[in-house]
Design a protein around this motif. Structure first.
Motif, PDB file in Angstrom:
ATOM      1  N   THR A  26     -47.843 -57.357  -1.144  1.00  0.00           N
ATOM      2  CA  THR A  26     -47.771 -56.490   0.022  1.00  0.00           C
ATOM      3  C   THR A  26     -49.135 -55.909   0.388  1.00  0.00           C
ATOM      4  O   THR A  26     -49.327 -55.452   1.489  1.00  0.00           O
ATOM      5  N   PHE A  27     -50.093 -55.920  -0.534  1.00  0.00           N
ATOM      6  CA  PHE A  27     -51.411 -55.396  -0.218  1.00  0.00           C
ATOM      7  C   PHE A  27     -52.424 -56.511   0.027  1.00  0.00           C
ATOM      8  O   PHE A  27     -53.564 -56.251   0.319  1.00  0.00           O
ATOM      9  N   GLN A  29     -54.681 -58.982   1.695  1.00  0.00           N
ATOM     10  CA  GLN A  29     -55.222 -59.163   3.027  1.00  0.00           C
ATOM     11  C   GLN A  29     -56.299 -60.216   2.948  1.00  0.00           C
ATOM     12  O   GLN A  29     -56.746 -60.561   1.868  1.00  0.00           O
ATOM     13  N   SER A 130     -55.777 -43.909   6.894  1.00  0.00           N
ATOM     14  CA  SER A 130     -54.973 -44.574   5.866  1.00  0.00           C
ATOM     15  C   SER A 130     -55.812 -45.587   5.110  1.00  0.00           C
ATOM     16  O   SER A 130     -56.787 -46.127   5.639  1.00  0.00           O
ATOM     17  N   ALA A 131     -55.434 -45.810   3.864  1.00  0.00           N
ATOM     18  CA  ALA A 131     -56.192 -46.719   3.006  1.00  0.00           C
ATOM     19  C   ALA A 131     -55.265 -47.389   2.005  1.00  0.00           C
ATOM     20  O   ALA A 131     -54.268 -46.807   1.573  1.00  0.00           O
ATOM     21  N   ASN A 132     -55.619 -48.636   1.670  1.00  0.00           N
ATOM     22  CA  ASN A 132     -55.030 -49.336   0.520  1.00  0.00           C
ATOM     23  C   ASN A 132     -56.145 -49.457  -0.507  1.00  0.00           C
ATOM     24  O   ASN A 132     -57.239 -49.911  -0.163  1.00  0.00           O
ATOM     25  N   GLY A 249     -58.099 -51.917   2.390  1.00  0.00           N
ATOM     26  CA  GLY A 249     -57.897 -51.642   3.806  1.00  0.00           C
ATOM     27  C   GLY A 249     -58.222 -50.187   4.092  1.00  0.00           C
ATOM     28  O   GLY A 249     -57.960 -49.320   3.252  1.00  0.00           O
ATOM     29  N   ILE A 250     -58.846 -49.942   5.245  1.00  0.00           N
ATOM     30  CA  ILE A 250     -59.175 -48.579   5.684  1.00  0.00           C
ATOM     31  C   ILE A 250     -58.923 -48.547   7.190  1.00  0.00           C
ATOM     32  O   ILE A 250     -59.368 -49.446   7.911  1.00  0.00           O
ATOM     33  N   GLU A 251     -58.209 -47.543   7.638  1.00  0.00           N
ATOM     34  CA  GLU A 251     -57.875 -47.478   9.060  1.00  0.00           C
ATOM     35  C   GLU A 251     -57.841 -46.020   9.531  1.00  0.00           C
ATOM     36  O   GLU A 251     -57.292 -45.166   8.834  1.00  0.00           O
TER      37      GLU A 251
END
Ligand SMILES: *[C@@H]1O[C@H](CO)[C@@H](O)[C@H](O)[C@H]1NC(C)=O
Ligand SMILES: *[C@@H]1O[C@H](CO)[C@@H](O)[C@H](O)[C@H]1NC(C)=O
Ligand SMILES: *[C@@H]1O[C@H](CO)[C@@H](O)[C@H](O)[C@H]1NC(C)=O
Length: 255
Positions: A26-27, A29, A130-132, A249-251
């Motif tokens: 799920t993480f 990318q 948000s971040a992963n 991920g960073i958004e």
């Protein structure tokens, strides 16, 4: 002719193998391990602060220098992890290691600072970071995301999201714009080396944190009264020993 049915059909073996992979799918990318972080992440709205440079004035890398597959990286603090393509941010330890801090802080950081917009109004309907990420080592405790005040009277945080050696996640919330009176609130637990997500929201003058897509945890903002703010994301070491954080991920979203 259909193949004979066996208890271990090749396809089910594949599925089993996939479910045993250490990085949750799920993480996953598309991250290219041979690009600088700017080739995998849109860093056009961030500058980077490093734990090197002149004491009181750490080296800062501008958004244009971070951009693209050949954008800025260095082998010690800010680079693409060759195994998984993640954006790895390292801090060597506290100031006894010779790392440098800003003049308003005692702590060294490898951290992205939002630049566009350079500040925003917490009363607006949407302000989210948000971040992963995976924390490989917390160095005691490290701040993995924060909201900072940006006005004439204060350069203090609004809120800091901390992750400690035991995988305990807390929010430190300042009570006033003058700062230095942070109160701590529990958010949750995620073991070291486990990928997770967080989202920090400060919108409609309400602050909240979402951990792993769960229910938003609201935290009081005391007497802060919605100061002009900006986001930071990275590895802002609070402890003494080396810390390593990897981002998948960073958004940032404003509306
Ligand atoms: C960068 O900022 C601009 C203006 O605020 C925004 O339109 C754009 O979506 C942002 N880019 C990213 C990757 O967040
Ligand atoms: C986390 O992973 C690193 C290697 O990537 C390893 O050195 C470390 O021991 C691990 N920590 C824990 C608590 O499993
Ligand atoms: C985090 O991972 C999830 C699942 O892949 C994805 O939907 C989400 O967009 C990612 N978030 C960021 C900030 O990259």
């Amino acid at each position: 002719m259909s193949p004979p049915k066996t208890p271990f059909h090749p396809f089910s073996v594949l599925l089993l193998a996939a479910s045993l992979l250490s990085i949750p799918s799920t993480f996953a990318q598309t991250l290219n391990p041979s690009c600088a972080p700017g080739g995998n992440f849109d860093l056009s709205n961030f500058s980077l602060q490093l734990p090197i440079g002149q004491p009181g004035s750490p080296t800062t890398i501008s958004p244009d220098k971070l951009a693209g597959c050949t954008g800025f990286q260095d082998k010690d603090h800010f680079f693409t992890n060759p195994d998984d393509g993640s954006l790895q941010m390292n801090v060597p330890g506290d100031t006894s290691t010779g790392c440098v801090t800003t003049k308003n802080s005692k702590h060294c950081r490898t951290e992205l600072r939002e630049q566009n917009p350079s500040s925003w109004n917490p009363n607006a309907p949407t302000n989210r970071l948000s971040a992963n990420l995976t924390v490989v080592s917390a160095g005691g405790s490290t701040c993995i995301g924060q909201i900072h005040i940006d006005d004439a009277i204060s350069h203090k945080p609004v809120a800091e999201l901390f992750y400690d050696d035991k995988g305990h996640i807390t929010v430190g919330m300042e009570q006033t714009r003058e700062g230095g009176n942070e109160k701590t609130f529990d958010i949750g637990d995620v073991p070291l080396n486990q990928t997770f997500s967080y989202e920090i929201r400060y919108e409609g003058n309400v602050f909240s944190v979402v951990l792993n897509g769960g229910k938003p945890v609201e935290v009081t903002t005391f007497q802060l009264n919605a100061p002009k703010s900006y986001f930071k994301v990275g590895n802002y070491l609070q402890g003494k020993t080396p810390s390593t954080v990897r981002f998948f991920g960073i958004e940032v979203t404003h509306g």
